[in-house]
Design a protein around this motif. Sequence first.
Motif, PDB file in Angstrom:
ATOM      1  N   GLN A 159      -4.278 -49.524  33.763  1.00 37.79           N
ATOM      2  CA  GLN A 159      -4.069 -50.786  34.451  1.00 37.79           C
ATOM      3  C   GLN A 159      -4.785 -50.731  35.804  1.00 37.79           C
ATOM      4  O   GLN A 159      -4.717 -49.705  36.497  1.00 37.79           O
ATOM      5  CB  GLN A 159      -2.570 -51.017  34.647  1.00 37.79           C
ATOM      6  CG  GLN A 159      -2.213 -52.261  35.433  1.00 37.79           C
ATOM      7  CD  GLN A 159      -2.565 -53.531  34.669  1.00 37.79           C
ATOM      8  OE1 GLN A 159      -2.798 -53.475  33.467  1.00 37.79           O
ATOM      9  NE2 GLN A 159      -2.611 -54.634  35.352  1.00 37.79           N
ATOM     10  N   PRO A 160      -5.525 -51.773  36.208  1.00 43.14           N
ATOM     11  CA  PRO A 160      -6.182 -51.758  37.522  1.00 43.14           C
ATOM     12  C   PRO A 160      -5.213 -51.400  38.639  1.00 43.14           C
ATOM     13  O   PRO A 160      -4.041 -51.784  38.607  1.00 43.14           O
ATOM     14  CB  PRO A 160      -6.694 -53.198  37.659  1.00 43.14           C
ATOM     15  CG  PRO A 160      -6.885 -53.661  36.255  1.00 43.14           C
ATOM     16  CD  PRO A 160      -5.775 -53.019  35.464  1.00 43.14           C
ATOM     17  N   LYS A 161      -5.750 -50.645  39.604  1.00 41.93           N
ATOM     18  CA  LYS A 161      -5.002 -50.145  40.757  1.00 41.93           C
ATOM     19  C   LYS A 161      -4.128 -48.941  40.416  1.00 41.93           C
ATOM     20  O   LYS A 161      -3.336 -48.481  41.251  1.00 41.93           O
ATOM     21  CB  LYS A 161      -4.170 -51.247  41.427  1.00 41.93           C
ATOM     22  CG  LYS A 161      -4.979 -52.461  41.864  1.00 41.93           C
ATOM     23  CD  LYS A 161      -4.151 -53.415  42.680  1.00 41.93           C
ATOM     24  CE  LYS A 161      -4.933 -54.689  43.006  1.00 41.93           C
ATOM     25  NZ  LYS A 161      -6.202 -54.415  43.683  1.00 41.93           N
ATOM     26  N   TYR A 162      -4.255 -48.443  39.212  1.00 45.39           N
ATOM     27  CA  TYR A 162      -3.535 -47.227  38.819  1.00 45.39           C
ATOM     28  C   TYR A 162      -4.529 -46.172  38.343  1.00 45.39           C
ATOM     29  O   TYR A 162      -4.335 -45.550  37.316  1.00 45.39           O
ATOM     30  CB  TYR A 162      -2.496 -47.533  37.745  1.00 45.39           C
ATOM     31  CG  TYR A 162      -1.352 -48.388  38.237  1.00 45.39           C
ATOM     32  CD1 TYR A 162      -0.198 -47.800  38.754  1.00 45.39           C
ATOM     33  CD2 TYR A 162      -1.433 -49.772  38.181  1.00 45.39           C
ATOM     34  CE1 TYR A 162       0.850 -48.591  39.209  1.00 45.39           C
ATOM     35  CE2 TYR A 162      -0.390 -50.568  38.632  1.00 45.39           C
ATOM     36  CZ  TYR A 162       0.749 -49.960  39.149  1.00 45.39           C
ATOM     37  OH  TYR A 162       1.788 -50.749  39.601  1.00 45.39           O
ATOM     38  N   GLY A 163      -5.592 -45.994  39.079  1.00 43.17           N
ATOM     39  CA  GLY A 163      -6.561 -44.955  38.766  1.00 43.17           C
ATOM     40  C   GLY A 163      -7.980 -45.446  38.573  1.00 43.17           C
ATOM     41  O   GLY A 163      -8.927 -44.687  38.726  1.00 43.17           O
ATOM     42  N   PHE A 164      -8.134 -46.732  38.244  1.00 44.96           N
ATOM     43  CA  PHE A 164      -9.473 -47.275  37.998  1.00 44.96           C
ATOM     44  C   PHE A 164      -9.394 -48.799  38.132  1.00 44.96           C
ATOM     45  O   PHE A 164      -8.537 -49.427  37.522  1.00 44.96           O
ATOM     46  CB  PHE A 164      -9.954 -46.892  36.594  1.00 44.96           C
ATOM     47  CG  PHE A 164     -11.441 -47.007  36.387  1.00 44.96           C
ATOM     48  CD1 PHE A 164     -12.303 -46.055  36.886  1.00 44.96           C
ATOM     49  CD2 PHE A 164     -11.979 -48.066  35.664  1.00 44.96           C
ATOM     50  CE1 PHE A 164     -13.673 -46.142  36.688  1.00 44.96           C
ATOM     51  CE2 PHE A 164     -13.344 -48.170  35.451  1.00 44.96           C
ATOM     52  CZ  PHE A 164     -14.201 -47.198  35.965  1.00 44.96           C
ATOM     53  N   ASP A 165     -10.288 -49.374  38.953  1.00 43.17           N
ATOM     54  CA  ASP A 165     -10.250 -50.813  39.209  1.00 43.17           C
ATOM     55  C   ASP A 165     -11.341 -51.586  38.475  1.00 43.17           C
ATOM     56  O   ASP A 165     -11.475 -52.789  38.657  1.00 43.17           O
ATOM     57  CB  ASP A 165     -10.360 -51.085  40.709  1.00 43.17           C
ATOM     58  CG  ASP A 165      -9.109 -50.667  41.458  1.00 43.17           C
ATOM     59  OD1 ASP A 165      -8.051 -50.564  40.819  1.00 43.17           O
ATOM     60  OD2 ASP A 165      -9.195 -50.424  42.680  1.00 43.17           O
ATOM     61  N   TYR A 166     -12.171 -50.878  37.706  1.00 45.54           N
ATOM     62  CA  TYR A 166     -13.198 -51.499  36.863  1.00 45.54           C
ATOM     63  C   TYR A 166     -14.303 -52.179  37.675  1.00 45.54           C
ATOM     64  O   TYR A 166     -14.934 -53.126  37.198  1.00 45.54           O
ATOM     65  CB  TYR A 166     -12.559 -52.487  35.875  1.00 45.54           C
ATOM     66  CG  TYR A 166     -11.585 -51.824  34.940  1.00 45.54           C
ATOM     67  CD1 TYR A 166     -12.026 -51.108  33.832  1.00 45.54           C
ATOM     68  CD2 TYR A 166     -10.216 -51.857  35.182  1.00 45.54           C
ATOM     69  CE1 TYR A 166     -11.127 -50.471  32.977  1.00 45.54           C
ATOM     70  CE2 TYR A 166      -9.308 -51.224  34.345  1.00 45.54           C
ATOM     71  CZ  TYR A 166      -9.776 -50.534  33.245  1.00 45.54           C
ATOM     72  OH  TYR A 166      -8.881 -49.895  32.411  1.00 45.54           O
ATOM     73  N   THR A 167     -14.563 -51.712  38.884  1.00 44.35           N
ATOM     74  CA  THR A 167     -15.709 -52.216  39.628  1.00 44.35           C
ATOM     75  C   THR A 167     -16.971 -51.573  39.072  1.00 44.35           C
ATOM     76  O   THR A 167     -16.919 -50.494  38.462  1.00 44.35           O
ATOM     77  CB  THR A 167     -15.601 -51.897  41.126  1.00 44.35           C
ATOM     78  OG1 THR A 167     -15.680 -50.479  41.314  1.00 44.35           O
ATOM     79  CG2 THR A 167     -14.278 -52.425  41.697  1.00 44.35           C
ATOM     80  N   LEU A 168     -18.106 -52.210  39.283  1.00 47.28           N
ATOM     81  CA  LEU A 168     -19.356 -51.657  38.758  1.00 47.28           C
ATOM     82  C   LEU A 168     -19.718 -50.354  39.463  1.00 47.28           C
ATOM     83  O   LEU A 168     -20.309 -49.452  38.852  1.00 47.28           O
ATOM     84  CB  LEU A 168     -20.476 -52.687  38.887  1.00 47.28           C
ATOM     85  CG  LEU A 168     -20.252 -54.008  38.129  1.00 47.28           C
ATOM     86  CD1 LEU A 168     -21.538 -54.833  38.097  1.00 47.28           C
ATOM     87  CD2 LEU A 168     -19.732 -53.772  36.719  1.00 47.28           C
ATOM     88  N   ASP A 169     -19.383 -50.240  40.740  1.00 45.23           N
ATOM     89  CA  ASP A 169     -19.624 -48.974  41.438  1.00 45.23           C
ATOM     90  C   ASP A 169     -18.831 -47.838  40.803  1.00 45.23           C
ATOM     91  O   ASP A 169     -19.327 -46.713  40.670  1.00 45.23           O
ATOM     92  CB  ASP A 169     -19.247 -49.103  42.916  1.00 45.23           C
ATOM     93  CG  ASP A 169     -20.274 -49.888  43.718  1.00 45.23           C
ATOM     94  OD1 ASP A 169     -21.389 -50.119  43.202  1.00 45.23           O
ATOM     95  OD2 ASP A 169     -19.964 -50.268  44.863  1.00 45.23           O
ATOM     96  N   GLU A 170     -17.582 -48.118  40.396  1.00 44.44           N
ATOM     97  CA  GLU A 170     -16.779 -47.093  39.727  1.00 44.44           C
ATOM     98  C   GLU A 170     -17.384 -46.715  38.385  1.00 44.44           C
ATOM     99  O   GLU A 170     -17.339 -45.544  37.976  1.00 44.44           O
ATOM    100  CB  GLU A 170     -15.350 -47.599  39.524  1.00 44.44           C
ATOM    101  CG  GLU A 170     -14.506 -47.617  40.781  1.00 44.44           C
ATOM    102  CD  GLU A 170     -13.127 -48.195  40.516  1.00 44.44           C
ATOM    103  OE1 GLU A 170     -12.136 -47.499  40.771  1.00 44.44           O
ATOM    104  OE2 GLU A 170     -13.048 -49.342  40.042  1.00 44.44           O
TER     105      GLU A 170
END
Length: 392
Positions: A176-187
């Motif tokens: 879930q976003p904000k629980y380890g990965f926010d799915y931004t392109l930089d990530e």
Amino acid sequence: MAFQAHHLSSLHSLHFCIASPSCLVRSPRPTAPIRRTKSLRLRIRSSSDDDYYIDAPVSVGDGFSFGGGKYSEEPTPSDDWFEKGNIVKAHPVLGSGKKASDPIFGLKMGAGSQASDDLFRWFCIESGSPDNHSVILIHGFPSQAYSYRKVLPVLSKKYHAIAFDWLGFGFSDKPQPKYGFDYTLDEYVSSFGSLINELVTDKVSLVVQGYFSPVVVKYASSHQEKLKDLILLNPPLTAKHANLPSALSIFSNFLLGEIFSQDPLRASDKALTSCGPYQMKEDDAMVYRRPYLTSGSSGFALNAISRSMKKELKKYVEEMRTILMDKDWKVQTTICWGERDRWLSYDGVEDFCKRSNHKLLKLPMAGHHVQEDCGEELGQVINGVLSRRVRI
């Protein structure tokens, strides 16, 4: 980092609990140093003795599943595909350490939305001898490694072919976003680099399709020494390409996006078949729908990815154009274009290839997802490019 192999077919001999919210796996502690090789390897473990979940196809839904979770008592094409793969752990989990809650009601999410406590888990498929040159096949948005199922056997005769699911897709982690990965392109750029470091040690060729092309090109711009070839399949190359089609942008809308991203038919079937001539068979549809049928985490990930794409794609496309046209770009680059793409116009593609001096190969019967429409033919094209037999 050393790591140990566990083929997924062996997972059933571990702690799989079909009656629980998902499939539990307990990892044995290593008893001796582990020697690294070029083939895919996995150590399923955590930093403590606690069990953690892995989202296998038999897992039960988490309350946000339209299909009620497990949708078949018999083996399915999704199960068969899962059995062929491996899980590779790569990229540190940097969340708060708390259990993920859904963004609508604040309820604790099921296992599919929870990340492990150390490194993310990526689902990978490999074919061919690991002693051969490695070719990594990278799916687009939205899709899965499964889209390369017809390409892998063709490449495996000469190469070590690997396909993987991006985080948020298929059998890979979907926190879930904000629980380890926010799915931004930089990530995605940084996590992709972590995965590459786990998969290969020598030079590698990359094949990437669609809207994840700018992510891979940005990674490649800082790691040209690792790449032998780069093949782009219907990438967004022009300013007009930087806008998501309505079939994808709908998932980024407030409230409506949350609803539609939980609909398996819209999130998989419609999204994949609206971009070209691809006619999805029911067995294939079952594989693509499975993540959305077994857990709401796939839909919430799709919603987050769509928002990031809508916000960041224009900047990334402009940056990709600059990188590919820069005189310091040294990687042999080929652009394959399915001419029946309903999402990305061919206008400007030929001009860009001429000005950047990159090879252009046209596939008249393919749409946006080239590997779906012409899988075997694409495999032969990639073979020709890598062996330098293709001339433009």
